[in-house]
Motif scaffolding. Structure first.
Motif, mmCIF file in Angstrom:
data_model
loop_
_atom_site.group_PDB
_atom_site.id
_atom_site.type_symbol
_atom_site.label_atom_id
_atom_site.label_comp_id
_atom_site.label_asym_id
_atom_site.label_seq_id
_atom_site.Cartn_x
_atom_site.Cartn_y
_atom_site.Cartn_z
ATOM 1 N N GLU A 1 0.814 -1.210 0.000
ATOM 2 C CA GLU A 1 0.000 0.000 0.000
ATOM 3 C C GLU A 1 0.854 1.270 0.000
ATOM 4 O O GLU A 1 0.405 2.318 -0.476
ATOM 5 N N PHE B 1 1.390 1.582 -4.010
ATOM 6 C CA PHE B 1 0.274 1.723 -4.937
ATOM 7 C C PHE B 1 -0.806 2.689 -4.459
ATOM 8 O O PHE B 1 -1.478 3.317 -5.271
ATOM 9 N N ASN B 2 -1.020 2.777 -3.155
ATOM 10 C CA ASN B 2 -2.119 3.597 -2.645
ATOM 11 C C ASN B 2 -1.664 5.012 -2.338
ATOM 12 O O ASN B 2 -0.508 5.260 -2.013
ATOM 13 N N GLU B 3 -2.591 5.930 -2.410
ATOM 14 C CA GLU B 3 -2.299 7.303 -2.034
ATOM 15 C C GLU B 3 -2.054 7.364 -0.532
ATOM 16 O O GLU B 3 -2.645 6.612 0.243
ATOM 17 N N LYS C 1 -9.990 7.059 2.079
ATOM 18 C CA LYS C 1 -10.407 5.999 1.168
ATOM 19 C C LYS C 1 -11.745 6.388 0.550
ATOM 20 O O LYS C 1 -12.775 6.359 1.206
ATOM 21 N N THR D 1 -9.382 1.552 -3.239
ATOM 22 C CA THR D 1 -7.991 1.978 -3.334
ATOM 23 C C THR D 1 -7.390 1.425 -4.621
ATOM 24 O O THR D 1 -7.978 0.568 -5.296
ATOM 25 N N ASN D 2 -6.191 1.884 -4.961
ATOM 26 C CA ASN D 2 -5.531 1.382 -6.163
ATOM 27 C C ASN D 2 -5.299 -0.122 -6.084
ATOM 28 O O ASN D 2 -5.444 -0.840 -7.083
ATOM 29 N N GLN E 1 -8.534 -1.906 -6.661
ATOM 30 C CA GLN E 1 -8.873 -1.852 -8.081
ATOM 31 C C GLN E 1 -8.055 -2.855 -8.883
ATOM 32 O O GLN E 1 -8.590 -3.533 -9.781
ATOM 33 N N LYS E 2 -6.769 -2.964 -8.575
ATOM 34 C CA LYS E 2 -5.906 -3.916 -9.285
ATOM 35 C C LYS E 2 -6.370 -5.355 -9.059
ATOM 36 O O LYS E 2 -6.423 -6.165 -9.998
#
Length: 257
Positions: free
Chosen positions: A93, A96-98, A103, A107-108, A111-112
């Motif tokens: 995280e 990939f995540n902000e 939230k 999250t990215n 989504q992936k």
């Protein structure tokens, strides 16, 4: 009697499924983790599956096929949504995540995961059987203690069981294998179903094993320069793991009839 009190206890009535390994001792590099499987836990879903693997817990609910109002599509549409429980750390995280701590939607990483699962399971579903309909998969990560690709592989396995429990007509049960290629002092070793990536090369492959081992999903992390011979060897190891899991899933499903 020694009891591991750190172990998360599965719901009552859960059925243990053990990989077919030559030994029940601690996991070595070629073993796959022990798993628990249970279906039908979510009463308001058309099908569901619960899976516990080591310190990872996954639940998948299937809703549908449900009619789409005002739609005239000639086959079903499929949507997949993966969510981690709020207190669960997401793998990678920090990459990939902000990092704003908020939230909004998925999250990215979620989504992936959702995108890979949807891509992998679509080839197995007989979509033409369900015109003007939608099939929705809701994935919940209850506990996570592994790498991203290893987690996704087990999510695929759990999702396939949920589709069977929902009575969705499919061509084959999708199962996945995941391995790491670790290099230490110039020596390479392959770890099957690893607990973490350990900064090594990761390969995840999803299969329809009964359809001549057709590959329906492939994800590689950790290298942009991989020799074809090495890659083929890693894919073969993934296929072996996928087949072991498929054998155990078959045994569980047959036991429920």
């Amino acid at each position: 009697m020694n009891i591991d009190r750190r172990r998360i206890i599965a719901p009552e009535g859960i059925t243990p499924i053990y990989p077919k390994t030559s030994s029940q001792q601690s996991k070595d590099d070629n073993d796959i983790k022990k798993m628990f499987i249970k279906t039908g836990l979510i009463n308001n879903a058309n099908g569901s599956s619960y899976m516990e693997i080591d310190n990872n817990i996954i639940e998948v609910s299937v809703f549908g096929p449900r009619p789409i109002r005002g739609s005239f599509i000639d086959q079903a549409s499929v949507s997949v949504e993966c969510k981690f429980l709020p207190h669960i750390s997401q793998p990678n995280e920090g990459i990939f995540n902000e990092n704003d701590g908020k939230k909004h939607g998925l999250t990215n990483i979620e989504q992936k995961i959702s995108s890979y699962v949807e891509t992998a399971i679509l080839p197995s579903i007989l979509l033409k059987k369900y015109p003007k309909s939608t099939i929705d998969l809701h994935i919940t990560i209850i506990e996570n203690n592994t790498s991203l690709l290893n987690l996704i592989g087990w999510i695929i396995n759990c999702s396939s069981i949920a589709l069977v429990d929902a009575g969705i007509e499919i061509k084959d049960i999708i199962t996945s294998g995941q391995v790491n290629l670790k290099t230490v002092d110039g020596n390479e070793s392959v770890i099957v179903d690893p607990n973490d990536n350990d900064n090594s090369l990761e390969v995840l492959v999803s299969y329809m094993n009964l359809k001549n081992d057709e590959i329906v999903g492939l994800w590689i992390e950790g290298s942009n320069d991989l020799d074809n011979e090495v890659l083929n060897g890693l894919i073969t190891k993934c296929n072996e793991m996928s087949r072991k899991i498929r054998s155990n899933i078959n045994a569980y499903l047959l036991s429920q009839q």
